[in-house]
Enzyme design. Sequence first.
Site, PDB file in Angstrom:
ATOM      1  N   ILE A   9       9.118  34.609  81.942  1.00 14.99           N
ATOM      2  CA  ILE A   9      10.473  34.157  81.615  1.00 14.99           C
ATOM      3  C   ILE A   9      10.564  33.635  80.189  1.00 14.99           C
ATOM      4  O   ILE A   9      11.648  33.502  79.643  1.00 14.99           O
ATOM      5  CB  ILE A   9      11.014  33.102  82.610  1.00 14.99           C
ATOM      6  CG1 ILE A   9      10.098  31.900  82.721  1.00 14.99           C
ATOM      7  CG2 ILE A   9      11.254  33.718  83.962  1.00 14.99           C
ATOM      8  CD1 ILE A   9      10.645  30.779  83.599  1.00 14.99           C
ATOM      9  N   GLY A  12       5.786  32.605  73.754  1.00 20.77           N
ATOM     10  CA  GLY A  12       5.785  32.136  72.378  1.00 20.77           C
ATOM     11  C   GLY A  12       4.374  32.114  71.842  1.00 20.77           C
ATOM     12  O   GLY A  12       3.439  32.615  72.480  1.00 20.77           O
ATOM     13  N   TYR A  14       2.512  29.577  71.596  1.00 23.81           N
ATOM     14  CA  TYR A  14       1.721  28.611  72.353  1.00 23.81           C
ATOM     15  C   TYR A  14       1.195  29.192  73.667  1.00 23.81           C
ATOM     16  O   TYR A  14       0.155  28.798  74.164  1.00 23.81           O
ATOM     17  CB  TYR A  14       2.564  27.368  72.665  1.00 23.81           C
ATOM     18  CG  TYR A  14       3.710  27.687  73.593  1.00 23.81           C
ATOM     19  CD1 TYR A  14       3.561  27.577  74.961  1.00 23.81           C
ATOM     20  CD2 TYR A  14       4.934  28.134  73.107  1.00 23.81           C
ATOM     21  CE1 TYR A  14       4.598  27.910  75.821  1.00 23.81           C
ATOM     22  CE2 TYR A  14       5.966  28.467  73.944  1.00 23.81           C
ATOM     23  CZ  TYR A  14       5.789  28.352  75.296  1.00 23.81           C
ATOM     24  OH  TYR A  14       6.808  28.690  76.145  1.00 23.81           O
ATOM     25  N   VAL A  16       2.569  31.441  77.603  1.00 18.10           N
ATOM     26  CA  VAL A  16       3.524  32.191  78.411  1.00 18.10           C
ATOM     27  C   VAL A  16       3.989  31.309  79.565  1.00 18.10           C
ATOM     28  O   VAL A  16       3.205  30.561  80.143  1.00 18.10           O
ATOM     29  CB  VAL A  16       2.863  33.467  78.995  1.00 18.10           C
ATOM     30  CG1 VAL A  16       3.842  34.261  79.831  1.00 18.10           C
ATOM     31  CG2 VAL A  16       2.295  34.332  77.886  1.00 18.10           C
ATOM     32  N   VAL A  17       5.279  31.419  79.901  1.00 21.00           N
ATOM     33  CA  VAL A  17       5.826  30.732  81.067  1.00 21.00           C
ATOM     34  C   VAL A  17       6.246  31.800  82.071  1.00 21.00           C
ATOM     35  O   VAL A  17       6.955  32.741  81.732  1.00 21.00           O
ATOM     36  CB  VAL A  17       7.036  29.842  80.691  1.00 21.00           C
ATOM     37  CG1 VAL A  17       7.624  29.184  81.931  1.00 21.00           C
ATOM     38  CG2 VAL A  17       6.632  28.792  79.672  1.00 21.00           C
ATOM     39  N   LYS A  27       8.109  29.389  97.955  1.00 19.88           N
ATOM     40  CA  LYS A  27       9.094  28.813  97.045  1.00 19.88           C
ATOM     41  C   LYS A  27       8.806  29.302  95.636  1.00 19.88           C
ATOM     42  O   LYS A  27       7.669  29.575  95.272  1.00 19.88           O
ATOM     43  CB  LYS A  27       9.037  27.285  97.075  1.00 19.88           C
ATOM     44  CG  LYS A  27       9.581  26.695  98.353  1.00 19.88           C
ATOM     45  CD  LYS A  27       9.721  25.211  98.242  1.00 19.88           C
ATOM     46  CE  LYS A  27      10.312  24.676  99.536  1.00 19.88           C
ATOM     47  NZ  LYS A  27      10.594  23.273  99.465  1.00 19.88           N
ATOM     48  N   ASP A 125      11.621  13.819  72.774  1.00 16.57           N
ATOM     49  CA  ASP A 125      12.020  15.189  72.454  1.00 16.57           C
ATOM     50  C   ASP A 125      13.193  15.639  73.324  1.00 16.57           C
ATOM     51  O   ASP A 125      13.233  16.772  73.785  1.00 16.57           O
ATOM     52  CB  ASP A 125      10.827  16.142  72.629  1.00 16.57           C
ATOM     53  CG  ASP A 125      11.027  17.484  71.945  1.00 16.57           C
ATOM     54  OD1 ASP A 125      11.846  17.564  71.004  1.00 16.57           O
ATOM     55  OD2 ASP A 125      10.360  18.454  72.346  1.00 16.57           O
TER      56      ASP A 125
END
Length: 153
Positions: A9, A12, A14, A16-17, A27, A125
Amino acid sequence: MRFLEKLIISQGSYGVVYRALSKKTIKVVVMKHEFCGLCKSTLREIHVLKSLRRHHSIMEFKEVLVDACDGVFFFFFVMEHLDNYFKRLMDVKMLPMHPGEVKCMMKQLWEGVKFLQENGVLHRDLKPSNLLVNKNGELKICDFGLTREFEWE
């Protein structure tokens, strides 16, 4: 494998998500994989989220998973899944938000910040891309990588 499906989803420099479906709970969860392993900000985020009791305006931390392949370890930071980032809603929504929606979201944000402050946590942040919203209008604060803990004197 603990998950029925995984879908990227966000990606970047840094890491991956992923959006994943847990076999155990059936779930949807979010799995964050950072290329550098468990860096300082990720360890800070895990520590802060594990130390806080559950709150309706704070994203829920689930677990850290470790996967090994050919002697290389991969760490996945697993959290609850919410449908959208508040920033995306602001960018996509053509009509202005109804005042009741704004009040409801601001109340949830205030409750989350108040909870963090009462527990000695400064987020540092807060911005629309670090606020998650589900289809029921529930808002949750996420991304605790820059947090600092403090004590009241």
